[in-house]
Write a protein that holds these residues in place. Structure first.
Motif, PDB file in Angstrom:
ATOM      1  N   LYS A 102       0.825  -1.206   0.000  1.00 49.15           N
ATOM      2  CA  LYS A 102       0.000   0.000   0.000  1.00 49.15           C
ATOM      3  C   LYS A 102       0.864   1.263   0.000  1.00 49.15           C
ATOM      4  CE  LYS A 102      -4.468   1.358   1.564  1.00 49.15           C
ATOM      5  NZ  LYS A 102      -5.580   1.116   2.433  1.00 49.15           N
ATOM      6  N   SER A 103       2.011   1.210   0.664  1.00 54.43           N
ATOM      7  CA  SER A 103       2.892   2.387   0.717  1.00 54.43           C
ATOM      8  C   SER A 103       3.446   2.753  -0.659  1.00 54.43           C
ATOM      9  CB  SER A 103       4.045   2.145   1.693  1.00 54.43           C
ATOM     10  OG  SER A 103       4.840   1.061   1.252  1.00 54.43           O
ATOM     11  N   GLU A 104       3.545   1.779  -1.565  1.00 56.18           N
ATOM     12  CA  GLU A 104       4.049   2.034  -2.916  1.00 56.18           C
ATOM     13  C   GLU A 104       3.024   2.735  -3.807  1.00 56.18           C
ATOM     14  OE1 GLU A 104       6.756  -1.346  -4.558  1.00 56.18           O
ATOM     15  OE2 GLU A 104       5.095  -2.279  -3.454  1.00 56.18           O
ATOM     16  N   LYS A 106       1.302   5.454  -3.420  1.00 58.59           N
ATOM     17  CA  LYS A 106       1.213   6.914  -3.363  1.00 58.59           C
ATOM     18  C   LYS A 106       1.724   7.603  -4.619  1.00 58.59           C
ATOM     19  CE  LYS A 106       1.298   7.021   1.604  1.00 58.59           C
ATOM     20  NZ  LYS A 106       2.021   7.280   2.809  1.00 58.59           N
ATOM     21  N   SER A 107       2.780   7.101  -5.199  1.00 57.10           N
ATOM     22  CA  SER A 107       3.367   7.760  -6.364  1.00 57.10           C
ATOM     23  C   SER A 107       3.103   7.020  -7.675  1.00 57.10           C
ATOM     24  CB  SER A 107       4.878   7.919  -6.160  1.00 57.10           C
ATOM     25  OG  SER A 107       5.466   6.638  -6.070  1.00 57.10           O
ATOM     26  N   LYS A 108       2.165   6.085  -7.667  1.00 63.53           N
ATOM     27  CA  LYS A 108       1.921   5.256  -8.851  1.00 63.53           C
ATOM     28  C   LYS A 108       0.729   5.762  -9.655  1.00 63.53           C
ATOM     29  CE  LYS A 108       5.132   2.331  -7.828  1.00 63.53           C
ATOM     30  NZ  LYS A 108       6.326   2.180  -8.566  1.00 63.53           N
TER      31      LYS A 108
END
Length: 120
Positions: A102-104, A106-108
């Motif tokens: 889930k932390s990945e 944000k910028s995807k």
């Protein structure tokens, strides 16, 4: 005088024929269990392993159910977001294509999807 024997054949109306097909299809689906389990591609499996993404069996069942519903609504590729991770899943054949923490997310930017499923 005609001495041949004439057999009378019952007429099957188109609606009656369709009803017979539906009964056969329903029985076939019941035999197969109606729901296909979610498959995980090798790529998604590797990503889940490298990122230590683990999903409970309850979440998998919920995902299966939602994918079935999405597929009926015409969704082909879906972004599935859970509390733990996000998955790109082909709804038609229920195959997880890729996974990320889930932390990945944000910028995807997610492309080539036409539906999103949120699972709490």
């Amino acid at each position: 005088m005609d001495h041949r024997i004439h057999a009378l054949h019952p007429t099957i109306l188109p609606n009656q024929q369709n009803n017979k097909k539906k009964n056969v299809e329903t029985s076939f689906k019941e035999i197969l269990g109606q729901q296909q389990p979610i498959q995980i591609s090798k790529h998604a499996e590797q990503r889940m392993a490298s990122r230590n993404i683990e999903i409970t069996i309850d979440k998998w069942y919920e995902m299966e159910s939602k994918l079935e519903e999405a597929s009926k609504k015409g969704v082909r590729d879906s972004l599935v977001i859970t509390d733990e991770a996000a998955f790109i899943v082909n709804a038609k054949n229920k195959t997880v294509i890729t996974a990320m923490e889930k932390s990945e997310m944000k910028s995807k930017i997610f492309t080539n999807i036409n539906g999103t499923i949120l699972i709490d």
